[in-house]
Scaffold this active site. Structure first.
Site, mmCIF file in Angstrom:
data_model
loop_
_atom_site.group_PDB
_atom_site.id
_atom_site.type_symbol
_atom_site.label_atom_id
_atom_site.label_comp_id
_atom_site.label_asym_id
_atom_site.label_seq_id
_atom_site.Cartn_x
_atom_site.Cartn_y
_atom_site.Cartn_z
ATOM 1 C CE LYS A 38 -4.130 0.230 1.963
ATOM 2 N NZ LYS A 38 -4.642 0.190 0.380
ATOM 3 C CG ASN A 41 0.458 -0.351 -4.197
ATOM 4 O OD1 ASN A 41 2.112 -1.350 -5.172
ATOM 5 N ND2 ASN A 41 -0.598 -1.384 -4.145
ATOM 6 C CB THR A 216 -13.045 5.489 -1.909
ATOM 7 O OG1 THR A 216 -12.900 3.297 -1.078
ATOM 8 C CG2 THR A 216 -12.354 5.823 -1.588
ATOM 9 N N GLY A 221 -18.326 6.758 -6.787
ATOM 10 C CA GLY A 221 -17.998 7.410 -6.838
ATOM 11 C C GLY A 221 -16.778 7.448 -4.674
ATOM 12 N N GLY A 248 -7.974 1.843 -5.184
ATOM 13 C CA GLY A 248 -8.074 2.497 -3.640
ATOM 14 C C GLY A 248 -6.679 3.054 -3.154
ATOM 15 C CG ASP A 249 -3.537 0.814 -2.295
ATOM 16 O OD1 ASP A 249 -3.404 1.188 -1.583
ATOM 17 O OD2 ASP A 249 -2.332 0.037 -2.602
#
Length: 310
Positions: A38, A41, A216, A221, A248-249
């Protein structure tokens, strides 16, 4: 500048027709080896968006370390604060990717357990606009670094993922908490926030703990709830999905980069939302992250507009 304190892994990803059940062997497609973790990224995404980025964390002095760092080095992420630990394996992740682009991930943390807040100096924090944290390295180290960052007027963002058993949330030194639906409910439950719809709980969490909560919502969206009860919400994008790994990262890294350069929360949210959607269109985490030019072209082509929710 954005400082990311977090994990570095080497990802080994295999597409499969379906996720294997207990005791089942599934023959998959071509193996993809890509940088992951994470922290890495998010640092890579922020750099691709154009921010100056420094990554602090740890890798092992082993055969996995160089390929885990290759994308970061090519992108120009600063690695002076990255520790290299002898006798310890670099973190790795084993990923299966089903026909719908959904992933299942098993992580071997390895050297990430040795990430140390002292790798980042106070001078580094004074030069940074944003410190971005996650939960794949020891949280006590992240908490120490957050306190020091606040003392240097550096904005602190925590991507509260993955939420692990036994983690005790402490948000006193956090300016923005970034979560998906599942992480929001886990965090809200642990902090005694009343049950409710995700938007309701995000608002309640922001009010109760004095921090912004960025939720998120994947294809639906994202929304950002502030302690003063104001909310900025962004529509999602209906794009073909190849691989959701690292989306997400990508969102967190681009959001941090946009805030660090002075964009308002609606602009940062819009850029992050678009970048995350674009990253789902190819395999891999870092390999699929878009350059800033691609994000801006996509937005100019007619993407969403911010919505203020009362």
């Amino acid at each position: 500048m954005v400082i990311v304190f977090g994990s570095v892994n080497l990802d080994l990803s295999v597409p499969v027709p379906h996720a294997p059940r207990a005791g089942e062997t599934v023959l998959g497609g071509a193996l993809l080896v890509d940088g992951g973790g994470k922290g890495a990224n998010q640092a890579h995404a922020a750099r691709r968006y154009g921010a100056r980025v420094m990554l602090a964390g740890a890798v092992g002095e082993d055969a996995l370390g160089a390929p885990a760092l290759a994308n970061l080095e090519r992108a120009g992420v600063g690695l002076d604060a990255l520790r290299r630990i002898a006798g310890t394996a670099t973190g790795s992740a084993l990923i299966t990717l089903d026909a719908h682009g959904e992933n299942r991930i098993v992580v071997a943390p390895g050297a990430n357990a040795a990430a140390c807040a002292d790798s980042v100096t106070d001078d580094d924090l004074a030069r940074a606009r944003v410190l971005l944290l996650q939960l794949e390295v020891p949280f006590e180290q992240s908490r120490r670094l957050a306190r020091r960052a606040r003392a240097q007027d550096c904005r602190v963002m925590l991507n509260a993922a993955p939420v692990l058993p036994g983690w005790r949330p402490e948000l006193a030194d956090i300016d923005v908490v970034i979560v998906n639906r599942i992480e929001l409910h886990q965090l809200a439950d642990s902090l005694g926030v009343a049950p409710g719809a995700p938007a309701t709980r995000a608002r309640a969490l922001a009010r109760a703990h004095g921090c912004e909560v960025l939720l998120t919502l994947g294809a639906h969206g994202a929304m950002l709830a502030a302690p003063d009860a104001s909310v900025c919400s962004m529509n999602g994008h209906a794009l073909p999905v190849v691989d959701t790994t690292g989306a997400g990262d990508t969102f967190a890294g681009v959001f941090a980069a946009a805030v660090a350069e002075g964009q308002n929360r609606a602009g940062a949210l819009r850029a992050a939302n678009a970048a995350a959607a674009l990253s789902c269109g190819a395999r891999g985490a870092q390999a699929a992250q878009p350059q800033r030019a691609a994000v801006e072209h996509f937005l100019r082509a007619g993407a969403d507009q911010p919505k203020e929710i009362p």
